[in-house]
Design a protein around this motif. Structure first.
Motif, PDB file in Angstrom:
ATOM      1  N   GLU A   1      17.417 -54.842 -60.522  1.00  0.00           N
ATOM      2  CA  GLU A   1      17.010 -53.558 -60.614  1.00  0.00           C
ATOM      3  C   GLU A   1      15.361 -53.499 -61.166  1.00  0.00           C
ATOM      4  N   LEU A   2      15.527 -54.163 -62.378  1.00  0.00           N
ATOM      5  CA  LEU A   2      14.062 -54.461 -62.819  1.00  0.00           C
ATOM      6  C   LEU A   2      12.973 -55.005 -61.799  1.00  0.00           C
ATOM      7  N   ALA A   3      13.583 -55.826 -61.200  1.00  0.00           N
ATOM      8  CA  ALA A   3      12.707 -56.316 -60.113  1.00  0.00           C
ATOM      9  C   ALA A   3      12.046 -55.272 -59.177  1.00  0.00           C
ATOM     10  N   LYS A   4      13.285 -54.494 -58.621  1.00  0.00           N
ATOM     11  CA  LYS A   4      12.961 -53.432 -57.957  1.00  0.00           C
ATOM     12  C   LYS A   4      12.009 -52.309 -58.591  1.00  0.00           C
ATOM     13  N   ILE A   5      12.234 -52.047 -59.636  1.00  0.00           N
ATOM     14  CA  ILE A   5      11.674 -51.086 -60.330  1.00  0.00           C
ATOM     15  C   ILE A   5      10.171 -51.573 -60.664  1.00  0.00           C
ATOM     16  N   ARG A   6      10.005 -52.823 -60.938  1.00  0.00           N
ATOM     17  CA  ARG A   6       8.694 -53.609 -61.276  1.00  0.00           C
ATOM     18  C   ARG A   6       7.920 -53.747 -59.908  1.00  0.00           C
ATOM     19  N   ALA A   7       8.695 -54.187 -59.060  1.00  0.00           N
ATOM     20  CA  ALA A   7       8.110 -54.106 -57.610  1.00  0.00           C
ATOM     21  C   ALA A   7       7.551 -52.640 -57.286  1.00  0.00           C
TER      22      ALA A   7
ATOM     23  N   ASP B   1       4.677 -52.087 -59.671  1.00  0.00           N
ATOM     24  CA  ASP B   1       3.617 -52.955 -59.126  1.00  0.00           C
ATOM     25  C   ASP B   1       2.822 -52.137 -57.948  1.00  0.00           C
ATOM     26  N   GLY B   2       3.856 -51.580 -56.900  1.00  0.00           N
ATOM     27  CA  GLY B   2       3.264 -50.977 -55.724  1.00  0.00           C
ATOM     28  C   GLY B   2       2.541 -49.970 -56.243  1.00  0.00           C
TER      29      GLY B   2
ATOM     30  N   LEU C   1      -1.470 -49.019 -55.823  1.00  0.00           N
ATOM     31  CA  LEU C   1      -1.989 -47.873 -55.057  1.00  0.00           C
ATOM     32  C   LEU C   1      -2.904 -47.200 -56.113  1.00  0.00           C
ATOM     33  N   LEU C   2      -2.450 -46.992 -57.268  1.00  0.00           N
ATOM     34  CA  LEU C   2      -3.252 -46.191 -58.238  1.00  0.00           C
ATOM     35  C   LEU C   2      -4.583 -47.063 -58.471  1.00  0.00           C
ATOM     36  N   ASP C   3      -4.741 -48.274 -58.377  1.00  0.00           N
ATOM     37  CA  ASP C   3      -5.588 -49.201 -58.542  1.00  0.00           C
ATOM     38  C   ASP C   3      -6.582 -48.920 -57.517  1.00  0.00           C
ATOM     39  N   ALA C   4      -5.869 -49.111 -56.316  1.00  0.00           N
ATOM     40  CA  ALA C   4      -6.916 -48.754 -54.980  1.00  0.00           C
ATOM     41  C   ALA C   4      -7.392 -47.228 -54.959  1.00  0.00           C
ATOM     42  N   HIS C   5      -6.638 -46.198 -55.499  1.00  0.00           N
ATOM     43  CA  HIS C   5      -7.071 -45.057 -55.547  1.00  0.00           C
ATOM     44  C   HIS C   5      -8.226 -44.982 -56.619  1.00  0.00           C
ATOM     45  N   LEU C   6      -8.027 -45.635 -57.714  1.00  0.00           N
ATOM     46  CA  LEU C   6      -8.883 -45.594 -58.710  1.00  0.00           C
ATOM     47  C   LEU C   6     -10.138 -46.220 -58.428  1.00  0.00           C
TER      48      LEU C   6
END
Length: 552
Positions: free
Chosen positions: A490-496, A499-500, A504-509
């Motif tokens: 679950e943590l990996a899922k949440i982390r994934a 991270d996505g 995305l935010l980095d891309a928007h930023l």
């Protein structure tokens, strides 16, 4: 027309009816018995110098209890028996001494019933070489009459070979190397005569005290004085010439010396006969200042003489049973069912022909009833300990029953069936045991084995508890690993996802940052305010402005 004639036979005569008879069958069975007869000493004789009946060369028995008819019925020659003289017993000193009601004085020939007269015959037992082969053997010779004529029985002379002397003798006080011993009367009669003399002397002394002799001087004696003295009566008058002329003799009292002598003779009688005052229960001083043990020891010591006499007499009883056994072995020819110890047992004397290792027990020498009871109780205690220890191969139900029967016999009960059941008794109808043994119970556990079993149970419980704890720990670890793995997934899922989103935010930023770096067009009429933002007037609201924002 010819008519044939048929011949007809005459009918056979009828058979006569059978003749029936009423028959009564009587079966007579003769049973022989071995008996023991007490022989008076005046009717028995043995050779001089004999030391025992078994080894003597000659002895005889005068039979004086059979009548003429009995002897003839036994097969003796009738003429010889009728010629014998009558037996009266008037010449026998011992017989007359035993006769207290004069029954022998009325015995004699009866002319009306001569068959009932007593006749004396003599049975001689002598070792002689009758056959002339140089080997003397024992024979029984029966004679009768004053001339000792050999009688005939069943047509033959009464000379019969015998295996052993059919007599057993015993004496309470044996004499070394002699056949005749001494009786208790021989031991105590001299002392009894001495006691009689002493007692008579004491009585004579007492008589003289009660009626003493008197001394009368001749000058004091009148014509009637002696006559008055010869008549002794209470309150009698004695006439004398002179008052006080009688001198009564004083007899010395000798009883003070007689009584101690009588006590001494009584003590000597006790030592010779063994019958003490303690054994008779008449000694008043036996229980004064003495313990029970001391009294028992004195009582036991006083019976030693009696027990010794009983043991000596038992040797004669042993010889009697040996003769009985030999007689039954020789003449027993059939199987008999006898009742022995409250049970029916088959006894076949024909099987005793080779039984030479038998021991005769006269049941003496084992103490009194109290000692026998104590001994049997000690045996019972030992049996109890063996049964408790599991030694059933040494003590079975039969041995326990024998002990119970012996205790019952010592207590005075002849039959032990009302108290104990015989474990070997068999039901005659079913052939099964009447009292079968109960179902064997499991033996009591050994304390050591029980401790080992408890320790093993504790170890097994500890092992099971430890295994259960290990299993629970393993299950907990597995659950923890599963939860941890799920949490990591679950943590990996949440982390994934994060991270996505972050990407995305980095891309928007980055896009926003690039957009900020690139000048953006504003709508017409937009004006820049002091805060650095651009505003356009709101057509729907006069005097109002709208903020201009750039969207990616």
């Amino acid at each position: 027309m010819v008519i044939p004639l048929l011949s007809r036979q005459a009918p056979a005569p009828l058979a006569p009816p059978p003749v029936t008879h009423d028959v009564t069958i009587v079966t007579t069975r003769k049973l022989a018995q071995a008996r023991v007869l007490g022989v008076p000493p005046e009717e028995f004789g043995v050779e001089r110098g004999a030391r025992s009946i078994r080894d003597c060369n000659y002895c005889f028995h005068e039979v004086v209890t059979k009548t003429e008819a009995q002897l003839i019925d036994e097969g003796f020659d009738a003429a010889q028996i009728r010629s014998l003289t009558d037996y009266t017993g008037n010449t026998e000193i011992e017989t007359l001494a035993r006769d207290t009601v004069d029954e022998h004085f009325s015995t004699g020939s009866d002319a009306a019933n001569p068959a009932a007269r007593l006749v004396r015959i003599t049975e001689h037992y002598v070792r002689m070489d009758y056959e002339g082969n140089g080997r003397p053997c024992l024979y029984q010779v029966i004679t009768g009459g004053d001339q000792s004529e050999i009688l005939r029985q069943n047509g033959k002379d009464c000379i019969t070979p015998f295996d052993a002397m059919p007599f057993a003798a015993t004496t309470p006080v044996p004499i070394t190397h002699r056949f005749f011993g001494r009786s208790i009367a021989d031991l105590v009669m001299p002392l009894q005569r001495e006691k009689t003399a002493l007692k008579r002397g004491a009585l004579d002394n007492l008589y003289l005290h009660n009626n003493p002799r008197v001394e009368v001087a001749e000058q004091n004696a009148g014509p009637n004085t002696l006559d008055d003295l010869l008549v002794s009566r209470p309150g009698g008058v004695v006439r004398t010439k002179t008052a006080g002329g009688l001198n009564w003799q004083v007899v010395p009292d000798i009883t003070t010396s007689i009584y101690p002598m009588l006590q001494y003779l009584d003590a000597e009688l006790e030592s010779r006969s063994g019958l003490s005052k303690q054994s008779q229960g008449i000694d008043a001083n036996a229980l004064q200042n003495q313990s029970a043990t001391a009294v028992a020891q004195v009582f036991s010591a006083s019976q030693m003489r009696i027990k010794l006499v009983a043991r000596i007499l038992a040797e004669g009883v042993r010889d009697i049973f040996a003769l009985l056994h030999g007689t039954i072995r020789k003449h027993g020819q059939q199987l008999q069912t006898v009742r022995l110890r409250n049970s029916w047992i088959n006894v076949d004397p024909r099987n005793w022909k080779t039984r030479d290792d038998m021991t005769i027990n006269v049941a003496l020498g084992s103490g009194g009833k109290a000692q026998q009871f104590a001994q049997m109780m000690a045996i019972a205690d030992v049996q109890k300990q063996m049964v408790a220890a599991g030694k059933v191969n040494m003590v079975s139900d039969r041995e326990l029953y024998n002990t119970a029967v012996e205790l019952t016999r010592i207590m005075g009960h002849k039959n032990a069936d009302p108290f104990f059941n015989d474990p070997t008794a068999i039901n005659p109808q079913t052939g099964q045991l009447l009292h079968p043994p109960p179902v064997p119970l499991s033996p009591p556990p050994d304390p050591k084995l029980l401790a080992v079993q408890v320790r093993a149970q504790i170890d097994r419980a500890r092992t099971a508890q430890k295994a259960q704890l290990e299993q629970e720990r393993a299950q907990a670890d597995a659950l923890h690993q599963q939860v941890k793995l799920q949490a990591e997934i679950e943590l990996a899922k949440i982390r994934a996802g994060l991270d996505g989103k972050i990407a995305l935010l980095d891309a928007h930023l980055k896009a926003a940052t690039e957009a900020q770096k690139t000048p953006r067009p504003y709508p017409p009429g937009a004006r820049k305010a002091r805060d650095g933002h651009h505003y356009v007037p709101d057509a729907s609201r006069p005097g109002k402005y709208l903020l201009v924002l750039h969207h990616a």
